[in-house]
Scaffold this active site. Sequence first.
Site, PDB file in Angstrom:
ATOM      1  CG  ASP A  64     -32.906  92.028 -61.672  1.00  0.00           C
ATOM      2  OD1 ASP A  64     -32.748  92.048 -60.619  1.00  0.00           O
ATOM      3  OD2 ASP A  64     -34.543  91.867 -61.833  1.00  0.00           O
ATOM      4  CG  PHE A  77     -23.495  92.554 -56.397  1.00  0.00           C
ATOM      5  CD1 PHE A  77     -24.450  91.836 -55.503  1.00  0.00           C
ATOM      6  CD2 PHE A  77     -23.069  91.973 -57.018  1.00  0.00           C
ATOM      7  CE1 PHE A  77     -25.026  91.102 -55.466  1.00  0.00           C
ATOM      8  CE2 PHE A  77     -23.382  90.502 -57.319  1.00  0.00           C
ATOM      9  CZ  PHE A  77     -23.464  89.870 -56.284  1.00  0.00           C
ATOM     10  CG  HIS A 187     -27.519  86.280 -54.091  1.00  0.00           C
ATOM     11  ND1 HIS A 187     -27.577  86.662 -53.553  1.00  0.00           N
ATOM     12  CD2 HIS A 187     -27.292  86.732 -55.385  1.00  0.00           C
ATOM     13  CE1 HIS A 187     -28.297  88.391 -54.718  1.00  0.00           C
ATOM     14  NE2 HIS A 187     -27.256  87.860 -55.664  1.00  0.00           N
TER      15      HIS A 187
END
Length: 222
Positions: A64, A77, A187
Amino acid sequence: MVNIGNDWDEILKDEWEKSYYLELRQFLKNEYATKTIYPPMHDIFNALRYTSFEDTRVVIIGQDPYHGPNQAHGLCFSVMEGVESPPSLKNMFKELEDDLGIVQPPHYGKLTKWAKQGVLMLNNVLTVRAGNPNSHKGKGWEKVTDRIIGELDKKDTPVVFLLWGNNAITKAKIIKNPIHTKLTTVHPSPLSAYNGFFGCKHFSRTNELLKNSGYEPIDWQL
């Protein structure tokens, strides 16, 4: 109701009339009126505005938006000009340097150049309350982004999907067309980057896949 300004308008036009989206829209009206929400309202759909359906060759899926001031502007990002790169983005740049030798300019993390080359920078959830990550999770955005990925899966030209972390990897089940490629790893967050993100070489692998499909590689240099 939603105006993207390219081919996404025709592709998604029925989505904005569905009951879940009308409820999400009312929720967002209240949120923006009473709280600090990121990104700014006019930036919510920037990922689609910068990268049309036709032009999409690569998809990066984030969780998000950034929840700090002056960071989020609708591309996962990416941060606005003049804002220091957050830790996950710094780790992306570190991997890019190790993988392709590309050193990004210091204190610059706006990724619109990638988006304009066909890299769809899509968050799973498109809005967030200030200082409260995942605060708009489960409100309906996931259905919107599922639809977007489902439409991309129908493309008859290959797309490379970069799925980093469990949140993004949940989208993998939507991608069934064998002409597309799914590259998965952890991630780039400092909590997990050393468990497989560093060394994944997804940037060079993406460019090899694009070249093998007859596409120009992405110029990752900002």
